[in-house]
Design a protein around this motif. Structure first.
Motif, short mmCIF file in Angstrom:
data_model
loop_
_atom_site.label_atom_id
_atom_site.label_comp_id
_atom_site.label_asym_id
_atom_site.label_seq_id
_atom_site.Cartn_x
_atom_site.Cartn_y
_atom_site.Cartn_z
N ALA A 1 -16.00 15.21 76.86
CA ALA A 1 -15.85 16.47 77.61
C ALA A 1 -17.22 17.08 77.89
O ALA A 1 -17.46 17.62 78.99
N ALA A 2 -18.13 16.99 76.92
CA ALA A 2 -19.48 17.52 77.13
C ALA A 2 -20.19 16.79 78.26
O ALA A 2 -20.88 17.40 79.09
N ALA A 3 -20.02 15.47 78.30
CA ALA A 3 -20.63 14.69 79.38
C ALA A 3 -20.05 15.09 80.74
O ALA A 3 -20.78 15.25 81.73
N ALA A 4 -18.72 15.28 80.81
CA ALA A 4 -18.08 15.70 82.06
C ALA A 4 -18.56 17.08 82.47
O ALA A 4 -18.79 17.35 83.67
N PHE A 5 -18.71 17.97 81.45
CA PHE A 5 -19.19 19.32 81.75
C PHE A 5 -20.62 19.27 82.30
O PHE A 5 -20.94 19.97 83.27
N TYR A 6 -21.46 18.44 81.71
CA TYR A 6 -22.85 18.33 82.16
C TYR A 6 -22.90 17.79 83.59
O TYR A 6 -23.65 18.31 84.43
N GLU A 7 -22.13 16.76 83.87
CA GLU A 7 -22.11 16.19 85.22
C GLU A 7 -21.63 17.21 86.25
O GLU A 7 -22.20 17.32 87.35
N LEU A 8 -20.59 17.95 85.91
CA LEU A 8 -20.07 18.96 86.84
C LEU A 8 -21.09 20.07 87.06
O LEU A 8 -21.32 20.50 88.21
N ASP A 9 -21.71 20.52 85.98
CA ASP A 9 -22.69 21.60 86.10
C ASP A 9 -23.88 21.16 86.95
O ASP A 9 -24.36 21.91 87.81
N THR A 10 -24.34 19.93 86.75
CA THR A 10 -25.47 19.41 87.53
C THR A 10 -25.10 19.31 89.01
O THR A 10 -25.88 19.71 89.89
N ALA A 11 -23.92 18.77 89.28
CA ALA A 11 -23.48 18.63 90.68
C ALA A 11 -23.33 19.99 91.35
O ALA A 11 -23.70 20.17 92.52
N GLN A 12 -22.81 20.96 90.59
CA GLN A 12 -22.63 22.29 91.16
C GLN A 12 -23.98 22.94 91.47
O GLN A 12 -24.16 23.57 92.52
N ARG A 13 -24.95 22.77 90.58
CA ARG A 13 -26.28 23.33 90.82
C ARG A 13 -26.92 22.70 92.06
O ARG A 13 -27.50 23.39 92.90
N ASP A 14 -26.81 21.38 92.18
CA ASP A 14 -27.39 20.69 93.34
C ASP A 14 -26.72 21.17 94.63
O ASP A 14 -27.39 21.41 95.64
N LEU A 15 -25.40 21.30 94.58
CA LEU A 15 -24.67 21.70 95.79
C LEU A 15 -24.95 23.16 96.14
O LEU A 15 -24.97 23.53 97.32
N ARG A 16 -25.20 23.98 95.11
CA ARG A 16 -25.54 25.38 95.38
C ARG A 16 -26.85 25.47 96.18
O ARG A 16 -26.98 26.30 97.07
N ILE A 17 -27.78 24.60 95.87
CA ILE A 17 -29.04 24.56 96.64
C ILE A 17 -28.76 24.20 98.10
O ILE A 17 -29.33 24.79 99.03
N SER A 18 -27.86 23.24 98.30
CA SER A 18 -27.50 22.85 99.67
C SER A 18 -26.84 24.01 100.41
O SER A 18 -27.14 24.27 101.59
#
Length: 448
Positions: free
Chosen positions: A59-76
């Motif tokens: 779950a921690a790995a999934a949370f990290y992946e989601l958080d990273t993707a959300q941060r990258d997409l927020r920049i876009s």
């Protein structure tokens, strides 16, 4: 077994226990208390703890992946928002905000699941570990579903992002080009002034760009990317125009000086020629009917008035040039030239009229034959490849023939109107030429 054997075995077992480390002794004793053999008291609990810890790590790995993707997409999204104000961009921003709420909820559920269970507790029960594993597995699944939705959203966002990145890539070069254009315009203006030309109008136009430069320096963060690019393009065009005019200004000044001299000389020449119109009119009045010269009667007076107007404009142009009002000088020169062109044509008309009347009065046959040839040529073209001509072509040509015949008949009498005859033959030739042009255009279109 005999009592003696039993006693020996017990003694042997005791010796073995004495030789073992204390924990193993206790374990062995526990085994002996349960009727022989050993068992792992916490074996099943440890397995549940391990499963729960694995679920927590996943779950921690999934949370990290989601958080990273959300941060990258927020920049876009921020990139798009800075550049694009279209309905599609606004909708994407709104959809991202809604997706963010769902991501926040999934993240909240995951954090709660982690905080609700201490998997490192010594007294963790198997049932508690099992509940922790189930909740963490559910949290992981929801995080992964949110990540999938986020990935699909990012794919749909690609066209908007490419457009926005293209705009951003244009921003810095556009601003730099505008600054360089302003610098080049300033340098060109300085060079012109050093040569003795004031160029006040160009200086005012350049000064008007100063507020725009200030806004460019404030940057896109304050004024937006699109507005900054638009402003940079405007400054670039305006500065290049100033620079170009400044560089041409010495040549413009020299051209104005040359035209002032040329037009003044031409005005003097037309004045001299206009003085010869009156004798020509006298000759026309003496030899031809009034219809041949009445329209020329005002020419001398009109010529004198037009030349006077032109000379006044030239004087104003000279004053504007001395004051370095270049646009005014050019406009006044254009007006003077137009006046002199009209006057020159009017002065030439009288002499040309007399020449043509003399020619036709001595040899009208040449004018008639010239006109008949034009009509016959048009008629041959109208009949080419046909048994009968098209009425659209035949009718105007027949009318032209009749018109020529009337013009010839009008020459009978003591004082024929030769000018009317000339205007009629010219009109007949124009009709023939128009018919020829129409036929060629129609056949060209059909052939194409």
């Amino acid at each position: 077994m005999t009592p003696a054997a039993t006693t020996r075995r017990a003694a042997g077992d005791l010796l073995v226990l004495v030789a073992l480390p204390v924990p193993l002794v206790l374990a062995a004793l526990a085994g002996s208390f349960t009727g022989g053999g050993t068992r792992r008291w916490f074996g099943r609990g440890e397995s549940q703890r391990a499963d729960a810890q694995a679920a927590k790590d996943a779950a921690a790995a999934a949370f990290y992946e989601l958080d990273t993707a959300q941060r990258d997409l927020r920049i876009s999204i921020e990139t798009i928002a800075a550049v694009d104000d279209s309905p599609a961009a606004r909708r994407a921003i709104s959809d991202f905000a809604a997706l963010g709420q769902r991501i926040d909820q999934a993240s909240h559920d995951y954090i709660n699941a982690v905080d609700s269970h201490d998997l490192d507790r010594d007294d963790l029960e198997a049932s508690a570990a099992s509940r922790a594993r189930a909740e963490l597995t559910r949290a992981k699944a929801e995080l992964e579903r949110a990540k999938g939705d986020l990935d699909r959203f990012a794919e749909g966002l690609a066209p908007l992002l490419r457009t926005a990145e293209t705009q951003l890539a244009r921003l810095a070069p556009a601003v730099e080009r505008a600054r360089q254009a302003l610098l080049a315009a300033t340098q060109a203006l300085d060079a012109v002034r050093a040569s003795g030309l004031r160029a006040d109008e160009l200086a005012a136009r350049l000064a008007a760009l100063s507020p725009e430069l200030t806004k460019l320096n404030q940057g896109a963060g304050q004024h937006g990317v699109q507005e900054t690019i638009r402003r940079a393009d405007h400054v670039l065009r305006a500065a290049e125009a100033v620079r170009g005019e400044a560089e041409r200004l010495p040549a413009t000044a020299a051209d104005i000086d040359k035209r002032l001299v040329s037009l003044r000389t031409r005005a003097e020449a037309i004045t001299t020629r206009a003085a010869g119109v009156e004798p020509v009119l006298s000759e026309l009045r003496r030899r031809y009917s009034a219809a041949c010269w009445q329209d020329l009667q005002p020419v001398p007076e009109q010529a004198a008035h037009a030349v006077a107007q032109a000379e006044a404009k030239l004087a104003e142009a000279r004053a504007a040039r001395d004051e370095q009002r270049w646009p005014d000088a050019l406009a006044l020169l254009s007006t003077a030239r137009a006046l002199l062109n009209t006057t020159d044509e009017a002065v030439s008309t009288a002499g040309e009229r007399l020449r043509r009347l003399d020619e036709v009065s001595h040899d009208q046959a040449h004018e008639v034959e010239r006109t008949r040839f034009a009509v016959r040529d048009a008629q041959r073209l109208a009949m080419a490849g046909r048994n009968t001509p098209d009425p659209r072509h035949a009718r105007p040509l027949d009318d032209a023939v009749a018109r020529l015949d009337r013009a010839i008949a009008g020459l009978e009498g003591r004082h024929p109107d030769w000018w009317h005859f000339l205007t009629e033959t010219e009109a007949v030739r124009q009709t023939a030429a128009r018919v020829v042009q129409e036929i060629r255009e129609e056949r060209g279109a059909a052939g194409g």
